[in-house]
Motif scaffolding. Structure first.
Motif, mmCIF file in Angstrom:
data_model
loop_
_atom_site.group_PDB
_atom_site.id
_atom_site.type_symbol
_atom_site.label_atom_id
_atom_site.label_comp_id
_atom_site.label_asym_id
_atom_site.label_seq_id
_atom_site.Cartn_x
_atom_site.Cartn_y
_atom_site.Cartn_z
ATOM 1 N N PRO A 282 47.529 39.427 55.419
ATOM 2 C CA PRO A 282 48.195 40.790 54.557
ATOM 3 C C PRO A 282 47.519 41.892 54.513
ATOM 4 C CG PRO A 282 47.526 38.969 53.038
ATOM 5 C CD PRO A 282 46.990 38.585 54.068
ATOM 6 N N SER A 283 48.449 42.948 54.201
ATOM 7 C CA SER A 283 48.006 44.344 53.929
ATOM 8 C C SER A 283 48.135 44.253 52.293
ATOM 9 C CB SER A 283 48.818 45.277 54.535
ATOM 10 O OG SER A 283 48.976 45.207 55.847
ATOM 11 N N VAL A 284 49.060 43.690 51.714
ATOM 12 C CA VAL A 284 49.214 43.767 50.163
ATOM 13 C C VAL A 284 48.857 42.318 49.528
ATOM 14 C CG1 VAL A 284 50.743 44.308 48.184
ATOM 15 C CG2 VAL A 284 50.556 45.785 50.291
ATOM 16 N N LEU A 285 48.260 42.053 48.525
ATOM 17 C CA LEU A 285 48.135 40.609 47.704
ATOM 18 C C LEU A 285 48.556 40.935 46.490
ATOM 19 C CD1 LEU A 285 46.954 37.915 48.712
ATOM 20 C CD2 LEU A 285 44.848 38.618 47.490
ATOM 21 N N VAL A 286 49.573 40.285 46.155
ATOM 22 C CA VAL A 286 50.245 40.107 44.737
ATOM 23 C C VAL A 286 49.584 39.047 43.825
ATOM 24 C CG1 VAL A 286 52.233 39.909 43.305
ATOM 25 C CG2 VAL A 286 52.305 41.238 45.618
ATOM 26 N N ALA A 287 48.771 39.173 43.053
ATOM 27 C CA ALA A 287 48.097 38.248 42.217
ATOM 28 C C ALA A 287 48.861 38.272 40.786
ATOM 29 C CB ALA A 287 46.734 38.578 42.005
ATOM 30 N N ASP A 288 49.547 37.221 40.497
ATOM 31 C CA ASP A 288 50.337 37.064 39.360
ATOM 32 C C ASP A 288 49.337 35.988 38.241
ATOM 33 O OD1 ASP A 288 51.943 36.812 37.172
ATOM 34 O OD2 ASP A 288 53.266 35.580 38.141
ATOM 35 N N GLU A 289 48.732 36.638 37.227
ATOM 36 C CA GLU A 289 47.962 36.103 36.436
ATOM 37 C C GLU A 289 46.617 35.118 37.135
ATOM 38 O OE1 GLU A 289 47.847 36.700 33.367
ATOM 39 O OE2 GLU A 289 49.704 37.437 32.407
ATOM 40 N N PRO A 290 46.064 35.363 37.978
ATOM 41 C CA PRO A 290 45.131 34.649 38.819
ATOM 42 C C PRO A 290 44.048 34.128 38.104
ATOM 43 C CG PRO A 290 44.700 36.873 39.653
ATOM 44 C CD PRO A 290 45.712 37.058 38.511
ATOM 45 N N VAL A 291 43.640 34.763 36.996
ATOM 46 C CA VAL A 291 42.521 34.098 36.344
ATOM 47 C C VAL A 291 42.544 33.742 34.746
ATOM 48 C CG1 VAL A 291 40.883 35.240 37.833
ATOM 49 C CG2 VAL A 291 41.635 36.399 35.575
ATOM 50 N N SER A 292 43.940 33.691 34.346
ATOM 51 C CA SER A 292 44.315 33.527 32.935
ATOM 52 C C SER A 292 43.869 32.152 32.527
ATOM 53 C CB SER A 292 45.718 33.705 32.509
ATOM 54 O OG SER A 292 46.485 32.890 33.479
ATOM 55 N N ALA A 293 43.907 31.258 33.438
ATOM 56 C CA ALA A 293 43.660 29.920 32.855
ATOM 57 C C ALA A 293 42.140 29.409 33.289
ATOM 58 C CB ALA A 293 44.416 28.622 33.785
ATOM 59 N N LEU A 294 41.162 30.318 33.772
ATOM 60 C CA LEU A 294 39.896 30.023 34.098
ATOM 61 C C LEU A 294 38.939 30.497 32.990
ATOM 62 C CD1 LEU A 294 39.942 31.297 37.637
ATOM 63 C CD2 LEU A 294 40.500 29.140 36.894
ATOM 64 N N ASP A 295 37.604 29.238 33.029
ATOM 65 C CA ASP A 295 36.674 29.930 32.122
ATOM 66 C C ASP A 295 36.030 31.201 32.315
ATOM 67 O OD1 ASP A 295 36.510 27.551 30.656
ATOM 68 O OD2 ASP A 295 35.709 26.455 32.462
ATOM 69 N N VAL A 296 35.445 31.585 31.478
ATOM 70 C CA VAL A 296 35.126 33.136 31.681
ATOM 71 C C VAL A 296 33.959 33.368 32.811
ATOM 72 C CG1 VAL A 296 33.089 32.658 29.996
ATOM 73 C CG2 VAL A 296 33.923 35.143 30.149
ATOM 74 N N VAL B 135 33.913 31.325 35.559
ATOM 75 C CA VAL B 135 34.523 31.323 36.688
ATOM 76 C C VAL B 135 35.651 32.338 36.817
ATOM 77 C CG1 VAL B 135 36.239 29.818 37.954
ATOM 78 C CG2 VAL B 135 34.574 28.719 36.447
ATOM 79 N N GLN B 136 35.894 32.889 35.895
ATOM 80 C CA GLN B 136 36.868 34.363 35.798
ATOM 81 C C GLN B 136 36.052 35.184 36.552
ATOM 82 O OE1 GLN B 136 39.609 35.613 32.482
ATOM 83 N NE2 GLN B 136 37.825 36.798 32.212
ATOM 84 N N ALA B 137 35.066 35.502 36.053
ATOM 85 C CA ALA B 137 33.884 36.570 36.640
ATOM 86 C C ALA B 137 33.834 36.527 38.159
ATOM 87 C CB ALA B 137 32.513 36.682 35.951
ATOM 88 N N GLN B 138 33.578 35.220 38.713
ATOM 89 C CA GLN B 138 33.432 35.025 39.927
ATOM 90 C C GLN B 138 34.702 35.330 40.759
ATOM 91 O OE1 GLN B 138 32.220 30.741 40.164
ATOM 92 N NE2 GLN B 138 30.392 31.144 38.678
ATOM 93 N N VAL B 139 35.748 34.973 40.335
ATOM 94 C CA VAL B 139 36.951 34.915 41.205
ATOM 95 C C VAL B 139 37.287 36.755 41.195
ATOM 96 C CG1 VAL B 139 39.474 34.523 41.199
ATOM 97 C CG2 VAL B 139 38.033 32.865 40.657
ATOM 98 N N LEU B 140 36.992 37.615 39.862
ATOM 99 C CA LEU B 140 37.311 39.008 40.000
ATOM 100 C C LEU B 140 36.329 39.331 40.835
ATOM 101 C CD1 LEU B 140 37.688 39.436 36.237
ATOM 102 C CD2 LEU B 140 39.398 39.337 37.792
#
Length: 551
Positions: free
Chosen positions: A447-461, A463-468
């Protein structure tokens, strides 16, 4: 300090076949009256298992093998070892001496019983009060926790209250008999920033007024900075560090604590990076209204979820959409990918107006705009191998299955997963790994555009940093443009180039991250920033990279 609750050398064994022998190993903690002790750690660290051991609510086949849990039971300082008590005796202590607030009130509350019925239950079990007296106590409790119109809330069922109101009802129920100890297990994780701030203030206010000892379980160091007197850090069932909140937050000793704190996003945006002036996606006055009603139009409800939203996503940039629950963020995202049909306005992608395309045409052009959902487990079919799930989109668009599966293996490697893992099922992965699978599935159609809806809200801090970091890397390597929806302003500050603030379906502020975070113009934006837990605490950065490597 004379502890109200004292845990000594507690070990809790897991059943054969678990990922480790012990859920808790030789844990010792003291909790004093009028104190808030925050227990911090990632998923699997043993935080909730500690609470379960105290409450006598350990899972089946999980048992304490050594140690003591001493609870002070009287004014004379008498104590009892909770591990030696039977279920009948524990039931007499739960609610009366120890109260508990659960993470998800919608799960903990009975959907078939009114709030008054459930908040009044401790009085019916533990006291001889009459129904009239219990009703008065329930209304007083609901007023104490600042629920608007306590009488109406008492008559309501759980689904008729907002998330913040349900959590307040849970707090009222936990505090009904004024227990000496209150255990709060991630009580604010699922709440937006302003509701979270209200609940934290409420817990602190009630704790100070009643002298309650609070064991507060969380993975959010912003919450720790906001509310904790002391902090205990757990890793893999072991207590690795504990001390006064100021000491642990500002001068952590253990590498794991330093790694967790290093992963906390700062509230100050980094220096602006150059972004193309060309727009890849342009929204002009997009609106969406929900209508519902009973027979003959009685009880008709009209909800303006999105009101004339106009935004621009620059090519190669990240546009963050922030706001409270119910502000219209997710509805707008679903309109963009046409999971919902907008009522008015245009969504221009190049020469196409996505808002006016037929559903057949939407399927043909869906490869250009893909979505990553908040709950990766809920959006992955548990009966299919993850490689098939990632290959599903390309196959639907005519790519041979063998070629699509080969591409799935490449995408797994791209998002940091073992390519051989394509043969496994969703339940065999951690939350962070499932989110990476969701990313791989969205990227499969290039895709050209990726819509990410709260993609890290349920993750540990961490793991959140890794995904970001992964999202930022993919944006640079693949030339992606990101529409990033979140209620976490710390995350938005670090990953977004532009920020749109939504309130009641309308965009009330729009600008660069530096402008919105540094000099907000709308009162609502300022109120959101003021509500960020631990906003006055700056995580120490010295040795952050070494800490992450060591942990």
């Amino acid at each position: 300090m004379n502890p109200v609750l004292s845990i000594r050398n507690l070990s809790v064994a897991l059943p054969p076949g678990a990922d480790r022998p012990y859920a808790l190993r030789d844990v010792s903690l003291d909790l004093g009256a009028n104190e808030i002790l925050c227990v911090v750690g990632e998923s699997g660290s043993g935080k909730s298992m500690t609470a379960g051991a105290v409450m006598g609510l350990l899972p089946e086949r999980v048992r304490a093998t050594q140690g003591r849990i001493e609870l002070t039971t009287g004014a004379a300082g008498d104590s009892r070892n909770l591990l030696e008590l039977g279920q009948h005796e524990l039931r007499r202590i739960r609610g009366a001496r120890i109260g508990m607030i659960f993470q998800e009130p919608m799960t903990a509350l009975n959907p078939l019983r009114t709030i008054a019925d459930q908040v009044g239950e401790p009085f019916r079990i533990h006291t001889a009060l009459t129904s009239r007296e219990i009703s008065k106590r329930v209304l007083a409790l609901l007023d104490d926790v600042h629920i608007p119109d306590p009488a109406a809330a008492a008559r309501a069922y759980p689904h008729e209250l907002s998330g913040g109101q349900r959590q307040r009802a849970m707090i009222a129920m936990a505090l009904a008999l004024e227990p000496a100890v209150l255990i709060a297990d991630e009580p604010t994780t699922a709440l937006d920033v302003t509701t979270q701030a209200q609940i934290l203030r409420l817990i602190r206010e009630l704790q100070e007024r009643r002298g309650t000892a609070v064991l507060f379980i969380t993975h959010d160091f912003g919450v720790v900075a906001e509310i904790a007197d002391r902090v205990a850090v757990m890793q893999h069932g072991v207590l690795v560090e504990q001390g006064a909140a100021a000491d642990v937050l500002n001068a952590p000793r253990h590498p794991y604590t330093r790694a967790l704190i290093a992963a906390v996003p700062a509230l100050t945006p980094p220096p602006e990076r150059p972004v193309a002036g060309e727009a890849v996606l342009t929204l002009d006055k997009v609106s969406k209204t929900y209508r519902s009603g009973g027979l003959f139009k009685r009880h008709k409800r009209v909800t303006h979820a999105v009101r004339e939203a106009s935004l621009t996503l620059p090519k190669g940039g990240t546009l963050g959409i922030v706001g409270e629950s119910g502000s219209g963020k997710s509805t707008l995202a679903r309109c963009i990918v046409r999971l919902l049909d907008p009522d008015a306005g245009s969504i221009r992608f190049g020469e196409l107006d996505l808002a006016t395309l037929s559903h057949r045409a939407v399927r043909a052009h869906s490869r250009h705009v893909q979505m990553v959902f908040q709950d990766p487990y809920g959006s992955l079919n548990p009966r299919r191998r993850v490689g098939d799930l990632v290959a599903q989109g390309p196959v639907a668009h005519g790519v041979p299955r063998r070629e699509a599966l080969a591409r799935a293996r490449q995408l797994f490697e791209l998002v940091g997963l073992d390519p051989e893992a394509v043969r496994r099922y969703p339940h065999e992965f951690s939350g962070g790994q499932r989110q990476r699978i969701g990313l791989a599935r969205a990227l499969a159609l290039e895709p050209s555009v990726l819509v990410a809806d709260e993609p890290v809200s349920a993750l540990d801090v961490s793991v959140q940093a890794q995904v970001l970091d992964l999202l930022a890397s993919l944006r640079e390597r693949l030339g992606l443009s990101l529409l990033f929806i979140t209620h976490d302003l710390r995350v938005a500050a670090q990953i977004c180039d532009r920020i749109a603030v939504m309130k009641n379906g309308s965009v009330v502020e729009y600008g660069s991250a530096a402008q919105v975070f540094g000099a907000p113009t709308h009162p609502y934006t300022r109120s959101l920033l003021d509500a960020v837990p631990g906003r006055h605490w700056t995580p120490p950065t010295t040795g952050a990279d070494d800490a992450l490597a060591a942990a």
